[in-house]
Design a protein around this motif. Sequence first.
Motif, short mmCIF file in Angstrom:
data_model
loop_
_atom_site.label_atom_id
_atom_site.label_comp_id
_atom_site.label_asym_id
_atom_site.label_seq_id
_atom_site.Cartn_x
_atom_site.Cartn_y
_atom_site.Cartn_z
N PHE A 1 -3.44 5.13 3.24
CA PHE A 1 -4.83 5.56 3.24
C PHE A 1 -5.07 6.39 4.49
CE2 PHE A 1 -5.13 2.18 0.22
CZ PHE A 1 -6.24 2.46 -0.58
N ARG B 1 -0.25 3.75 6.94
CA ARG B 1 -0.51 2.38 6.48
C ARG B 1 -0.99 1.58 7.69
NH1 ARG B 1 4.31 2.99 3.30
NH2 ARG B 1 5.51 1.95 4.92
N TYR C 1 0.87 -1.18 0.00
CA TYR C 1 0.00 0.00 0.00
C TYR C 1 0.91 1.23 0.00
CZ TYR C 1 -3.84 -3.17 1.25
OH TYR C 1 -4.77 -4.17 1.26
N ILE D 1 -7.12 0.24 6.52
CA ILE D 1 -7.26 -0.41 5.23
C ILE D 1 -7.90 -1.78 5.40
CG2 ILE D 1 -6.02 -1.17 3.17
CD1 ILE D 1 -3.71 0.72 4.09
N VAL E 1 -9.48 -4.13 -0.05
CA VAL E 1 -8.78 -3.08 -0.80
C VAL E 1 -7.49 -3.66 -1.36
CG1 VAL E 1 -7.71 -0.82 -0.68
CG2 VAL E 1 -9.76 -1.30 0.68
#
Length: 294
Positions: free
Chosen positions: A99, A251, A95, A103, A107
């Motif tokens: 985000f 993350r 990732y 997460i 996803v």
Amino acid sequence: MKLLILDAGHCLNLALARVAHRRSDTELVIEPGIAVDAAYLRELRPDAVIMPPLSAPMEIDPSAVVSHGEGVDVVLAACREIDMPLVWCVSDQLYQDGFDTPIDEHVIPAPRDESLRRLIAIGDRIRSSHPRHLIVRLGPLFALEGGHAWLSGVIDSLMGGEDVRAAQDVIFCPTSADAVAMALIGMLHQLGCGSTAWGAYHLAGTEPVSAYTFTTMVRTQLSTRLEGLGEQVALGEVKALKHHHDQPLRRVLNCRRVLEAFGVHQKPWRLEVGRLLDEWCQSRRPLEEGDAHP
């Protein structure tokens, strides 16, 4: 249950060996490389193949990421040929851009880096072509020994008086290799007993934290324990790095699904670090009269 573990010496594999040693229902076979063929699997007949994660794939040579991916492809082909369960552990660094919110498992990572995208393509192939799989996305692993152990490297640097540089603006959930090993073996035993909960899962420690804060806490606790041992050590300092000037990159893995499917609870990374530092200090304590020698 017999498990084949690839990449001997990885900190997760050493943790798996410690867990298996305490159980009477789990046998491990550990291979030094990261690739095996179907003929070997037919001969060995393990109940599953486990591939530990390539730690920090964003920070290593892309050729190493590509090589790891090629090994996973070889193992996937062998497992598909004889319908062998495959467990592939991967880093949360897939990732790449993080985000703002935790997460979820559904996803799929979409990194910009080309070598990381190759790993995502492998994950897509596993999901689409091999039903009996676990893809386990992990927060940064830490342990006292083995490859990619992180904590051991921090301790060695601090004890050597070296400064440790750590990012202040990257937020993640550090993850004990021991906790992951216990979870994986528990999950595989449930699957071996008839559970059908194959798929992708997240597993990480509790409490999001920056690498700088994590490392600073390790230094503080290490200093306290050394003082308790009567040792005077000039520890190295922890230096903050900043990679993202606008806002921190987060993350943070949502680990709800692994709890719902397998009853696996996240372990607090602070408690795990404290336990490991206690073990490290115990190994430094001189043997007293009456103590058992190793």
